[in-house]
Design a protein around this motif. Structure first.
Motif, PDB file in Angstrom:
ATOM      1  N   PHE A   1       0.881  -1.115  -0.108  1.00  0.00           N
ATOM      2  CA  PHE A   1      -0.008   0.045  -0.077  1.00  0.00           C
ATOM      3  C   PHE A   1       0.958   1.406  -0.059  1.00  0.00           C
TER       4      PHE A   1
ATOM      5  N   VAL B   1     -20.315   2.042   6.957  1.00  0.00           N
ATOM      6  CA  VAL B   1     -19.087   1.495   6.354  1.00  0.00           C
ATOM      7  C   VAL B   1     -17.868   2.357   6.821  1.00  0.00           C
ATOM      8  N   LYS B   2     -17.954   3.284   7.309  1.00  0.00           N
ATOM      9  CA  LYS B   2     -16.762   4.183   7.576  1.00  0.00           C
ATOM     10  C   LYS B   2     -16.404   3.735   9.197  1.00  0.00           C
TER      11      LYS B   2
ATOM     12  N   VAL C   1     -15.290   1.026   9.929  1.00  0.00           N
ATOM     13  CA  VAL C   1     -14.190   0.152   9.797  1.00  0.00           C
ATOM     14  C   VAL C   1     -13.137   0.791   9.369  1.00  0.00           C
TER      15      VAL C   1
ATOM     16  N   ASP D   1      -9.717   0.717   8.675  1.00  0.00           N
ATOM     17  CA  ASP D   1      -9.009   0.251   7.485  1.00  0.00           C
ATOM     18  C   ASP D   1      -9.347  -1.051   6.811  1.00  0.00           C
ATOM     19  N   LEU D   2     -10.355  -0.593   5.688  1.00  0.00           N
ATOM     20  CA  LEU D   2     -10.904  -1.704   5.148  1.00  0.00           C
ATOM     21  C   LEU D   2      -9.963  -2.409   4.487  1.00  0.00           C
ATOM     22  N   ALA D   3      -9.103  -1.826   3.460  1.00  0.00           N
ATOM     23  CA  ALA D   3      -8.137  -2.572   2.849  1.00  0.00           C
ATOM     24  C   ALA D   3      -7.276  -3.645   3.499  1.00  0.00           C
ATOM     25  N   GLY D   4      -6.717  -3.006   4.397  1.00  0.00           N
ATOM     26  CA  GLY D   4      -5.832  -3.489   5.533  1.00  0.00           C
ATOM     27  C   GLY D   4      -6.464  -4.825   6.215  1.00  0.00           C
TER      28      GLY D   4
ATOM     29  N   PHE E   1      -9.300  -6.434   4.812  1.00  0.00           N
ATOM     30  CA  PHE E   1      -9.685  -7.457   4.122  1.00  0.00           C
ATOM     31  C   PHE E   1      -8.531  -8.049   2.986  1.00  0.00           C
ATOM     32  N   TYR E   2      -7.222  -7.890   3.296  1.00  0.00           N
ATOM     33  CA  TYR E   2      -6.186  -8.054   2.360  1.00  0.00           C
ATOM     34  C   TYR E   2      -5.179  -8.446   3.285  1.00  0.00           C
TER      35      TYR E   2
END
Lengths: 145, 392, 320, 315, 657
Positions: free
Chosen positions: C105, C296-297, C299, C301-304, C306-307
């Motif tokens: 990232f 949704v907000k 969460v 760190d969505l990307a961190g 989920f990935y």
């Protein structure tokens, strides 16, 4: 070839695809950059479709579904909306402008609206410039999974 | 045999006109189905032959003859509210005016005001250096970064000797209530509402940018407006950047809150029969109907009567859309009708909350020669009289 | 039957996978009976030349853990590929990039600056960053080149099998080793072994409702977590649905913690994060865009999230 | 000798006096001045014109009768005279009529037309002109064969410089093409001095009370040589004609002295007169807004004060 | 993904006369497409959908041994079926086909010819990639239950029920009110023939009441529907009537004696009815019900008069609601409409000014069986001297309903006639446009003009009682513009009739959820296709009749009811029904039983198999929307014909150029 933006549009079969057809029947010209992929319902659109498109060179992705309350499958469009909002929130972490993804409601009678959205979105993407997503330059890109 | 294009002259002599209007943000023009609702509700209908529906049709097909009437619209918004196609008819007139301006076809008296706006930042041909002259012997706190409210005075209050009384009342009340507010004096320029409604988009852009610059420079978060026109400009017209959360409110809202919270306690009796005139920009444009009535009713001794056309159906004073600066001959003044409506209720005072309404209604009262019968006061003046236990 | 030659190597990894190999406990003796541990840097010293000297395909089995972060990792990956009959991407990092790939990232320069200049405990007033070549009195010091991004092993070399996990479950490790040692029939090349084809939910015994509605997201430190109910039903994000089973549910069962997805994505899923959004967001109980956005907000760190383990192998692979 | 033509504006066989300022502005060493008179009464203006330095009074007529005002015919006749007499410079008053004629003349001659001039320097071929209602002043240099100027009334104070003039006749072969038809000429009801040109204005508000009461203002004006103005309210009340209304929606005036009688001072009225050099206000109400704008204020009954003023002036 | 053997693809590019070829360079397209490794043959033809065009495709399939077929032509919504049939004829599975839309979505919308050509190639490339993974999908059939459910007992429901019952099949007719008849029973005369509504309706109502094949359930509501085409299971709630219909003789004594009075909904509140009542004298069934809310006995346990007077002993205060389950093969929705309520339209003074009436109120006023026995009178009982009829109240108005209600012009003209005939009053009709498209409708319009009705073109903006002139004193003043003379007009009248528009039922959304038929933004049910399938819905086996699908007049309503019944009968006579092939299914080996799909399915088509701990899709219920496939976190739910890999291929394809 000139640096024309490449846009993938996912359209639900019932409202938006029919709407896009109507733009055609009404001979409304719009941006040729928008390439349409038909799905039965906007609820079918997995977010992996969008990331896939971006990773394969799309500069923008458009999702169109029936207007709220008009979904042919009752509420597939609501699901699309929720997914879209979450994805938009996440996508910035990849350094991708959330404006590259857009969700719009287009009914079967809104050919002009579809054309307008297509043009506007193309303009928007042009302003953002090309995304040029580079896939891994690795030697072997094998079956990782 | 006449050719097709010759025949077109009769059907649609100048189709470019419609296109030009559409391009000038008047695209809703196309939606009109010619039902005539606008003509029926338009306040002008009570005075003279003024037909927005017909004008729209003329513009659509490019017939000449709409030019003079295009300056009539007072932006009162009644037609827009009632239009079955929700066509923003005032916007269409605004678009038409912007085109007429480009052709230099502006009524001269309005042109004077517009020139003054460009040069001096106010429509009254007054010097920009003299805006704060009234504060010379009437101290007003200056706005500094961190002050809670910016008091946006409005050109008319700053320059018009009559309306200075109103702004002075505002200042006195705000001081009494210990509101944390400030005035920016000569840094202020006109909100641009009249430029915009007169179709002078460039002038509007210049004025709004100037104000925006100052708001940004002083990190303004909350604006108190005295004129509903300023309120409307800030709330609905100005292009604030994303994230710039500037809240604009009208003074009547502040007063209502202060009275509710018992910060202000109007105790002085006002023994007058009063009525309230809803300014279009406060009411229809911004849905503020209850607060002024609440304030009036909170004053002891007062007798409050309503006119026939109130709230959503309020009847315009004629001052909007540049009307304040346009010449109207006697017998063709909306203000006259409104004043007569007020007189019919038996009220001795018309209360209102807009400097243009004050001007128009007072001019009508004077013109009708009934200044012994009825007078105009603002909500601020009314409230102050009660607070100071003075006569209205 | 002669003993098999096996090895283990660590690239960009924490070393946990190596430890996990030892966690098969006494079974290591069985391994030792059947195999020569030819190469295992965490346990014994060896030099590049030693490896280079080996014949091609000398090693019968190579357990490669860690992601490919720099030129040395890549060089060894290629070298070991040539020397091994079976190359196994061992653990999450080799499989899909793992934790190191979260660095994708960020830009290389930002990473170096953060690590070598900006960290609170660093004193580096001259802001010197590591260079591939540095001249010192004694000559030139060379260190591996730090790549722009982290790759999974399969993005660099051809991989025979994948064993997911951070670290892989010791029992699963034993199953893999046993299969190789006993010469049992191996699955087709490219398979994920040591994990199930079904997602973790299959093993999870928690009560799952048939009408999930998410009204908001919470975090484990904010709520009393009911150990019997599906985390998603409690508004907690669990990556179990998009993660292969086989891990033994150490987190879910052992610690009452939701799954973080280390076992990688199920066979028919191609992008863990995107799929998680498709599955999770659809459950949000609102039709109002603003309200959805608010939920949704929650969460951070969505990307961190989920990935966490699958960045390198995802569609986008990293940040722009 | 360079020749300068001046368009003489007339009305009802009377010459507009503001033309004398224009003549004053364009005369000078090495210039011969021609006056174009189109109403057929050249002879009767000769005396006044020569008093201010006109050398030739051109009795200009066209084939079409010019008794009635027709800007097309007038302009073409002037152009014909200029060409016939070799006049390259044409000037006129920047009045409504001037603004009607001069641009037409310029267009016919393919010349630049400079309106709103406040001074001209024919030797340098420069003019000073006002822009944006006087907000800016520009000095403009002209090039070309012909020059057409419109000079603002009262911008240049008229000063006599007597010469002897002669009247010459010029008949221009100009036909009325009928493109413009004068259907009706509506006379303004104002008498006396033109408001916008007046040096002194005495204005009345609704406090005048009646049309008849206005007489006291007219009386005073006559003595003062002033024009009479009115506020909108008094026009509304039919005390005074609309044509003398002063204000934002009426006429904008800037006399040397403005006397406001019984005018409260709404901002629309102030907008029309506030550039007056000296403002005098007479009002009963000491709180009237007008008092915040005036140089001299008299609190009192105008019906007493104004007649007294008239009497005093008469003496 | 393991590389499988490449399937042979044939690409057929249509010129569509010059529709496509005038913009897209067909030659270039064919040339580019031929070069793709998967493409065995690429051909073009003037009209691919014509018989020679179809034969060309068939010939190539046979000769080249094509395994996949692509036609690049118009929209798949137009001709997908046509070309699928070609494949079936040529012994290929119809799903081995993909249609590429290069007309509506390329040639007709792209200005630049080169770009259009390029786009066409990209779209075809995408299809070429995609068809590789197409799978053969089989036809699927289920048996049809021969019973039919009709919801709603207005003229549409009555007509549909009678048709089916007469054909010999069982019908369950469910009506919410105490009687069938619907709105039509409230009307007096019908346009344009002016025959009386009761005369044509009552016989049909009676037939419904006594038909041996019709199970009439009045005072009842449908509360649940499960199942699918051919096999629905419906739960009906019979609300308590407190009258035993077996015993009741319909003598009416109870209604006479009942002391509590409430305003009559049937008469639009113009008169009162009793707490025990029949909707109107000709009600079917002509037996009363007790309105529990207003019955003194049921609310306060006092009174009990009706029980005392009922000689048959039919009154049962203990009556309870009853749930009945019925099985049917198809459902006809005939739930009707309501009229727009003008009380939101404050400008017309409704509710504030006397003698401002809605259309329905006027219908009752005018009805011979109505409160005034058909006399048109003002509130004070006098006859009006002048009447204004205002069109488009709540219709063609974005502030209320944007659509045209279709019937108001005609019924307003009818009102004008009735007012003229009965009172001789001057009639002023304010209209925007007169819409009279129907048999004998224009002639009716002509006739009304001959009757000296004053037609004024313009929408009325306001009705006021504030007079400006003496003529207006004591009158209602109608303010509008006569747009044809461009004059604002004020017309003083005695009575104002508001021609209120048609609106969907307030509970349309609940019904929508129940029957799984979507409604449009106005609450009307959506047809499967507005032109080609106006009676079918997206839910197979559910048909719509009458005004629940949008404003309709009586002939159209009856026609659609007959259409719906014939579709239901078609199903019955066929006995079997083919169902959606492109459904979703769940790969057992991948399903982890997380149940996320179950909460997502709009059709409740997914059930959880407790034994196997996996989700199972009932493919008969599945409509193929694919939401489950997008949701399934482990990739176990797959959408046939729209699988992830097929879409991924398509994405890569459209981006290839």
């Amino acid at each position: 070839m000139s640096e024309e933006p490449r846009i993938v549009a996912f359209l639900c079969n019932w409202c938006s695809y029919t709407g896009a057809d109507l733009a055609g029947t009404s001979r409304i010209k719009y941006s040729h950059n928008v390439r349409i992929i038909r799905v039965m319902c906007s609820g079918r659109i997995g977010m992996s479709f969008i990331l896939k498109a971006l990773s394969k060179g799309a500069d923008g992705v458009l999702i169109c579904g029936c207007h709220p309350g008009d979904c042919h499958y009752q509420e597939g469009n609501d699901k699309a909306l929720r997914r879209y909002i979450m994805l938009k929130n996440m996508i910035t972490q990849f350094g991708i402008e959330p404006e590259r993804i857009r969700l719009e409601w287009v009914s079967a009678s809104e050919g002009d609206r579809f054309a307008k959205i297509a043009d506007e979105f193309t303009e928007q993407i042009k302003k953002l410039g090309p995304l040029n997503w580079k896939e891994s330059e690795s030697v072997v890109k094998g079956s990782a999974v | 045999m006449p050719t097709t294009s010759e025949l077109m002259k009769f059907a649609a002599p100048m189709l470019e006109m419609a296109q030009t209007v559409v391009e000038a943000k008047g695209e809703e023009l196309k939606l009109c189905y010619q039902c005539g609702t606008c003509t029926s509700v338009c306040p002008w209908g009570n005075l003279k032959d003024f037909n927005p529906r017909k004008l729209i049709e003329m513009i659509r097909l490019g017939f000449e003859g709409f030019e003079d009437d295009s300056w009539k619209c007072v932006n009162c918004k009644l037609c827009w509210d009632k239009c079955p196609n929700q066509i923003n008819i005032p916007q269409i007139f605004q678009s038409v005016r912007s085109i007429l301006l480009a052709w230099n076809a502006c009524p001269p008296e309005l042109n004077i005001a517009l020139t003054s706006l460009r040069d001096e930042g106010n429509p009254w041909q007054e010097s920009k250096e003299k805006r704060d002259e009234w504060t010379k012997d009437f101290p007003v706190p200056a706005y500094e970064q961190g002050t809670e409210y910016l008091l946006f005075s409005c050109c008319t209050n700053d320059y018009d000797p009559r309306n200075k009384k109103d702004i002075k009342a505002v200042v006195e009340i705000l001081n009494m209530a210990k509101v944390n507010y400030g005035y920016i004096g000569n840094k202020e320029v006109c909100c641009g509402d009249i430029a915009l409604s007169a179709g002078e988009n460039e002038g509007y852009g210049m004025l709004s940018n100037k104000n925006l610059e100052i708001f940004r420079e002083l990190a303004v978060k909350k604006i108190l407006t005295i004129s509903p026109h300023c309120l409307n400009a800030f709330k609905n017209r100005y292009e604030f950047n994303e994230g710039e959360e500037v809240q604009s409110s009208h003074l009547v809202q502040t007063y209502a809150k202060l009275i509710e919270d018992k910060v202000l306690e109007p105790k002085g009796e006002i023994k007058n029969k009063v009525t309230y005139h809803d300014p279009c920009y406060l009411g229809r444009h911004n849905d503020i109907y209850d607060e002024p009535r609440f304030i009036i009713n909170s004053i002891p001794g007062i007798e409050f009567v309503e006119m026939n056309n109130i709230r959503e159906n309020s009847f315009c004073c004629g001052g909007g859309g540049g009307g304040c600066w346009l010449e109207t001959v006697k017998g063709e003044r909306l203000g006259d009708l409104r004043v007569l409506e007020a007189v019919e209720t038996g009220a001795e005072v018309i209360i209102t909350a807009c400097p243009y309404c004050v001007q128009m209604l007072e001019a009508s009262i004077l013109g009708l020669g009934i200044d012994e019968k009825i007078k105009v006061r603002t909500v601020s003046e009314l409230l102050l009289s009660s607070l100071k236990n003075e006569e209205l | 039957m002669s003993k098999l030659n096996i090895g283990a190597y660590w690239a960009a990894s924490c070393g946990g996978c190596d430890i996990a190999v030892l966690d098969i406990h006494e079974k290591i003796l069985k391994v030792n009976e059947a195999c020569n541990f030819y190469l295992w840097p965490i346990a014994m010293d060896f030099k590049y030349e030693d490896v280079e000297k080996l014949e091609d395909n000398f090693l019968d089995l190579m357990l490669f853990n860690g992601a490919v972060r720099n030129s040395e990792n890549e060089k060894l990956a290629k070298l070991l590929r040539a020397k091994s009959k079976l190359l196994v991407a061992f653990g999450s990092c080799a499989h899909t990039g793992g934790i190191p790939a979260l660095a994708n990232f960020y830009k290389k320069d930002d990473l170096l600056r953060r690590v070598y200049v900006e960290t609170e405990s660093t004193s580096n007033p001259d802001k010197i960053l590591p260079q591939p070549k540095t001249e010192v009195k004694e000559g030139v010091v060379e260190i591996p080149e730090f790549y722009d991004r982290v790759f999974s092993l399969a993005q660099v070399v051809d991989v025979d099998y994948f064993v997911p996990g951070c670290p892989p479950n010791p029992e699963r490790i034993w199953e893999v080793l046993e299969a190789v040692v006993t010469g049992a029939e191996l699955p087709p090349k490219g398979s994920v072994i040591g994990a199930t084809d079904k997602s973790l939910c299959d093993e999870c015994e928690r009560e799952k409702s048939e009408d999930k509605k998410i009204k908001g997201f919470s975090r484990i430190d904010k709520v009393m977590v009911d150990p019997k109910t599906c985390f998603l039903d409690q508004g907690l994000i669990c990556l179990g649905p998009v993660t292969r089973g086989g891990c033994g549910q150490k987190c879910i069962k052992g610690s009452n913690m939701p799954c973080r997805g280390c076992y990688g994505l199920p066979p028919d899923i191609q992008d863990q994060g995107a799929q998680m959004i498709s599955s999770l967001a659809a459950l949000i109980d609102s039709k109002d865009p603003e309200e959805i956005d608010k939920i949704v907000k929650e969460v951070p760190d969505l990307a961190g999230y989920f990935y966490r383990f699958s960045m390198a192998g995802s569609f986008l692979e990293g940040s722009k | 000798m360079e020749k300068v033509g001046v368009f003489i504006e007339t009305k009802d066989k009377e010459m507009k006096m503001s033309i004398l300022g224009v003549i004053t502005g364009v005369r000078g060493e090495g210039f011969e001045l021609y006056a174009f008179v189109l109403d057929g009464n050249a002879e009767s203006y000769k005396d006044s014109l020569q008093e201010y330095g006109i050398n030739k009074v051109v009795d200009l007529s066209a084939d079409s009768p010019t008794a009635e005002y027709d800007p097309e015919v007038y302009a073409k006749a002037i152009v014909d005279a200029c060409k016939g007499l070799d006049i390259k410079i044409i000037a006129g008053v920047n009045s409504a009529i001037g603004k009607d004629i001069l641009p037409r003349v310029a267009a016919e001659l393919n010349a630049a037309c400079i309106l709103d001039c406040v001074s001209v320097n024919l030797a340098e071929k420069t003019v000073v002109k006002s822009n944006y209602s006087g907000k800016t002043i520009a000095k403009v240099r002209l090039s070309g064969e012909y020059f057409v100027y419109g000079i603002r009334p009262n911008a240049i104070t008229a000063e006599p410089a007597p010469v002897t003039a002669e009247v010459i006749a010029h008949k221009a072969p100009v036909q009325d093409e009928g493109r413009l038809v004068i259907k009706e000429v509506k006379a303004g009801t104002s008498k006396g001095v033109d408001l916008t040109e007046a040096e002194i204005i005495i204005s009345g508000g609704r406090a005048m009370g009646s049309k008849d009461n206005y007489k006291i203002l007219f009386d005073c004006a006559e003595v003062l040589g002033a024009a009479v103005g009115a506020s909108r309210a008094s026009v509304d009340a039919d005390y005074a004609p609309q044509s003398i209304q002063v204000g934002q929606t009426g006429k904008t005036v800037s006399p040397n002295i403005y006397i406001a009688c019984g005018i409260s001072g709404a901002i629309q009225h102030l907008a029309g007169m506030k550039t007056s050099k000296v403002i005098v206000a007479i009002n009963k109400d000491p709180d009237a807004p007008i008092f915040t704008k005036c140089d001299y204020g008299i609190v009192g009954d105008l019906f007493k004060i104004v007649p007294e003023l008239t009497e005093a002036l008469k003496r | 993904m393991a590389a499988s053997k490449i399937k042979k693809v044939g690409v057929f590019v249509c010129h569509c006369g010059v529709n496509i070829s005038s913009v897209v360079n067909i030659e270039k397209v064919v040339e580019a497409v031929s070069k793709l490794p998967e493409v065995t043959v690429a051909r073009d033809y003037k009209f691919m959908c014509s018989t020679p065009g179809q034969e060309l495709i068939g010939k190539e399939i046979k000769e080249q041994g094509l395994e996949r077929v692509i036609v690049a032509a118009c929209s798949p919504l137009l001709h997908e079926e046509t070309f699928r049939r070609v494949l079936v004829k040529s012994d290929l599975n119809q799903y081995f086909f993909q249609m590429v839309n290069i007309r509506e979505q390329d040639a007709w919308v792209t200005a630049d010819k080169d770009k259009a050509t390029q786009k066409a190639i990209a779209l075809i490339s995408a299809a070429v990639k995609r068809v590789q993974t197409h799978e053969p999908l089989p036809k699927r059939e289920v048996d049809v239950d021969p019973n039919v459910l009709v919801i709603g007992g207005g003229i549409a429901g009555i007509e549909a029920s009678l048709q089916i019952a007469d054909a010999g099949h069982k019908v369950y007719l469910v009506e919410k009110q105490a009687s069938v008849g619907g709105h039509m029973a409230q009307f007096d005369k019908t346009f344009p023939t002016l025959d009386c509504a009761a005369c044509i309706l009552t016989p049909k109502m009676n037939s419904v009441g006594f038909h041996p094949n019709i199970d009439l359930m009045t005072y009842s509501e449908v509360v649940d529907i499960s199942g699918y085409i051919g096999n629905f299971e419906v739960t009906v709630r019979k609300n308590p009537k407190y009258v035993d219909y077996e015993k009741c003789t319909g003598c009416g004594v109870c209604m006479e004696k009942c002391p509590s009075k409430v305003s009559s909904e049937f008469d639009e509140g113009l008169v009162e009815r009793k707490a025990i009542y029949t909707l109107f004298p000709q009600a079917v069934p002509n037996k009363p019900v007790i309105d529990a809310k207003n019955c003194t006995y049921l609310t306060k346990e006092k009174c009990g008069v009706c029980q005392k007077v009922c000689e048959a002993g039919a009154i049962n205060y203990e009556d309870k609601e009853e749930l009945v389950k019925v099985k049917v093969g198809s459902i006809i929705l005939a739930t009707g409409y309501t009229f727009a309520k003008p009380d939101v339209l404050k400008d017309y003074g409704y509710g504030k000014l006397d003698n401002v009436l809605t259309a329905l109120e006027f219908e009752r006023l005018n009805n011979a069986a109505g409160p005034t026995d058909g006399e048109i009178t003002l509130k004070d009982g006098s006859k009006p001297q002048s009447v204004a009829i205002l069109h488009c109240i709540g219709s063609r108005d974005k502030n209320y309903n944007e659509y045209c209600s279709k019937v108001c012009c005609m019924y307003s003209l009818k009102f004008a006639h009735l007012v003229r005939e009965k009172t001789g009053a001057e009639v002023f009709e304010f209209y925007i446009d007169i819409r009279s498209p129907g048999k004998a409708y224009e002639e009716f319009y002509t006739r009304i003009r001959e009757e000296d009705v004053h037609l004024i073109r313009g929408k009325v903006a306001q009705v006021t009682d504030v007079p400006v002139t003496d003529d207006e004193k004591g009158k209602l003043v109608v303010i509008g513009e006569n747009t044809l003379t461009a004059q604002r007009v004020r017309v003083p009248v005695d009575m104002v009739i508001l021609s209120t528009g048609i609106e969907s039922n307030k509970d349309a959304a609940d019904m929508s959820r129940l029957v799984k038929v979507a409604t449009d933004k106005d609450g009307f049910f959506i047809e499967r296709h507005p032109k080609m399938a106006p009676i079918e819905t997206a839910s197979a086996g559910i048909f719509i009749a009458g005004t629940c699908a949008g404003p309709r007049d009586i002939p159209e309503t009856v026609a659609s009811a007959q259409g719906a019944s014939s579709l239901a009968l078609k199903l019955i006579s066929k006995g079997k029904v083919e169902i959606e092939a492109a459904t979703a299914w769940i790969v057992e080996e991948l399903c982890a039983g997380c149940k996320l799909c179950i909460s997502m399915c709009p059709y409740k088509a997914i059930e959880f198999d407790e034994k196997k701990k996996i989700s199972v899709i009932n493919e008969v219920l599945c409509k193929g929307c694919g939401t489950c496939a997008a949701t399934c976190p482990s990739g176990a739910a797959k959408a046939r014909h729209f699988k992830d890999e097929q879409i991924f291929d398509e994405i890569e394809g459209v981006l290839s150029l």
